[in-house]
Design an enzyme around this catalytic site. Sequence first.
Site, short mmCIF file in Angstrom:
data_model
loop_
_atom_site.label_atom_id
_atom_site.label_comp_id
_atom_site.label_asym_id
_atom_site.label_seq_id
_atom_site.Cartn_x
_atom_site.Cartn_y
_atom_site.Cartn_z
N SER A 1 0.87 -1.18 0.00
CA SER A 1 0.00 0.00 0.00
C SER A 1 0.90 1.23 0.00
O SER A 1 1.45 1.61 1.05
CB SER A 1 -0.89 0.00 1.24
N HIS B 1 -0.35 -1.06 -4.76
CA HIS B 1 -1.70 -0.56 -4.41
C HIS B 1 -1.63 0.93 -4.19
O HIS B 1 -0.88 1.41 -3.33
CB HIS B 1 -2.18 -1.26 -3.14
N MET C 1 -7.71 9.48 -2.93
CA MET C 1 -8.80 9.95 -2.07
C MET C 1 -9.16 11.39 -2.44
O MET C 1 -8.31 12.16 -2.87
CB MET C 1 -8.35 9.90 -0.60
N HIS D 1 -6.99 2.33 -6.14
CA HIS D 1 -8.15 2.22 -5.24
C HIS D 1 -8.77 3.60 -5.15
O HIS D 1 -8.28 4.47 -4.43
CB HIS D 1 -7.67 1.73 -3.87
N ASP E 1 -7.93 -5.42 2.38
CA ASP E 1 -7.24 -4.13 2.49
C ASP E 1 -7.55 -3.49 3.83
O ASP E 1 -8.68 -3.09 4.09
CB ASP E 1 -7.72 -3.21 1.35
C1 DX5 Z 1 -6.87 1.89 3.94
C2 DX5 Z 1 -5.71 1.82 3.01
C3 DX5 Z 1 -4.57 0.90 3.18
C4 DX5 Z 1 -4.25 0.13 4.41
C5 DX5 Z 1 -2.89 0.46 5.02
O1 DX5 Z 1 -7.83 2.74 3.33
O2 DX5 Z 1 -6.25 1.42 1.75
O3 DX5 Z 1 -3.48 1.66 2.81
O4 DX5 Z 1 -5.16 0.26 5.43
O5 DX5 Z 1 -2.41 -0.64 5.73
P1 DX5 Z 1 -2.45 -0.72 7.34
O6 DX5 Z 1 -3.89 -0.67 7.69
O7 DX5 Z 1 -1.79 -2.05 7.67
O8 DX5 Z 1 -1.66 0.45 7.87
ZN ZN Z 2 -6.64 0.86 -0.43
#
Ligand code: DX5
Ligand code: ZN
Length: 222
Positions: A9, A34, A38, A67, A178
């Site tokens: 991510s 990924h 937003m 995304h 995710d």
């Molecule tokens: C949530 C995001 C991700 C993800 C990040 O909207 O799409 O980037 O949560 O990973 P974590 O949750 O492990 O920090």
């Molecule tokens: Zn995402």
Amino acid sequence: MREIKLCPSMMCANFSNLKDEVVALDNAGADIFHIDIMDGQFVPNFGMGLQDYELIRNETKKLLDVHLMIMNPSRYIPLFAKKGANIIYFHPEADLQPARVADEIAKQGCKVGIALNPGTSVTSVKELLLLADYVLVMTVNPGFAGQKYLSYVDQKIDELIRIADNNPDKYSFEITVDGAISPEKIESLSEIGVKNFVLGTSALFGKKENYQTLLTKYKEGA
Ligand code: DX5
Ligand code: ZN
């Protein structure tokens, strides 16, 4: 060796040197990058920008998934398709005509990804799933890294696996998870059939082991 795909991510990457991060993750065995986009409206946050997307696209030949956590995603499907996105995930609630968005993604030559928020039921998107190549199951509320895994979503994952397994002629989607995906979640969810894992701060970024060690460990199930 697990038949899974690991998807860093990139909003969690070290932005002081994004180019080096992409090269390191690519060499370490990342399968799909990924990219969280937003708009501050569909989710109360801002993720990566177009320049970040373009830098990543230019630095790797691996797949990029976008995304779209934005309202009216249909506006930007052609843009990301033209800029080399391979998979485009959108949230059905964000567009009045979600089936039309799915058609547009396919028409643009990208794989169709349906993103399901924790509170969105499978029943509400049953027909859309017929158009999906991927289903992104949000295991946190979208928009922020570093959150806690929402265990009530597990039953939705089970339901999606049942649908895909029981109707392989109708449904051909792969499941991606995710949000707060830990090493333990990779193990348990890969065993029941989840194929793709978005990895952020819970399993990949900010750890003491390097990317190669971590991604290899998750792939080998060590
Ligand atoms: C949530 C995001 C991700 C993800 C990040 O909207 O799409 O980037 O949560 O990973 P974590 O949750 O492990 O920090
Ligand atoms: Zn995402």
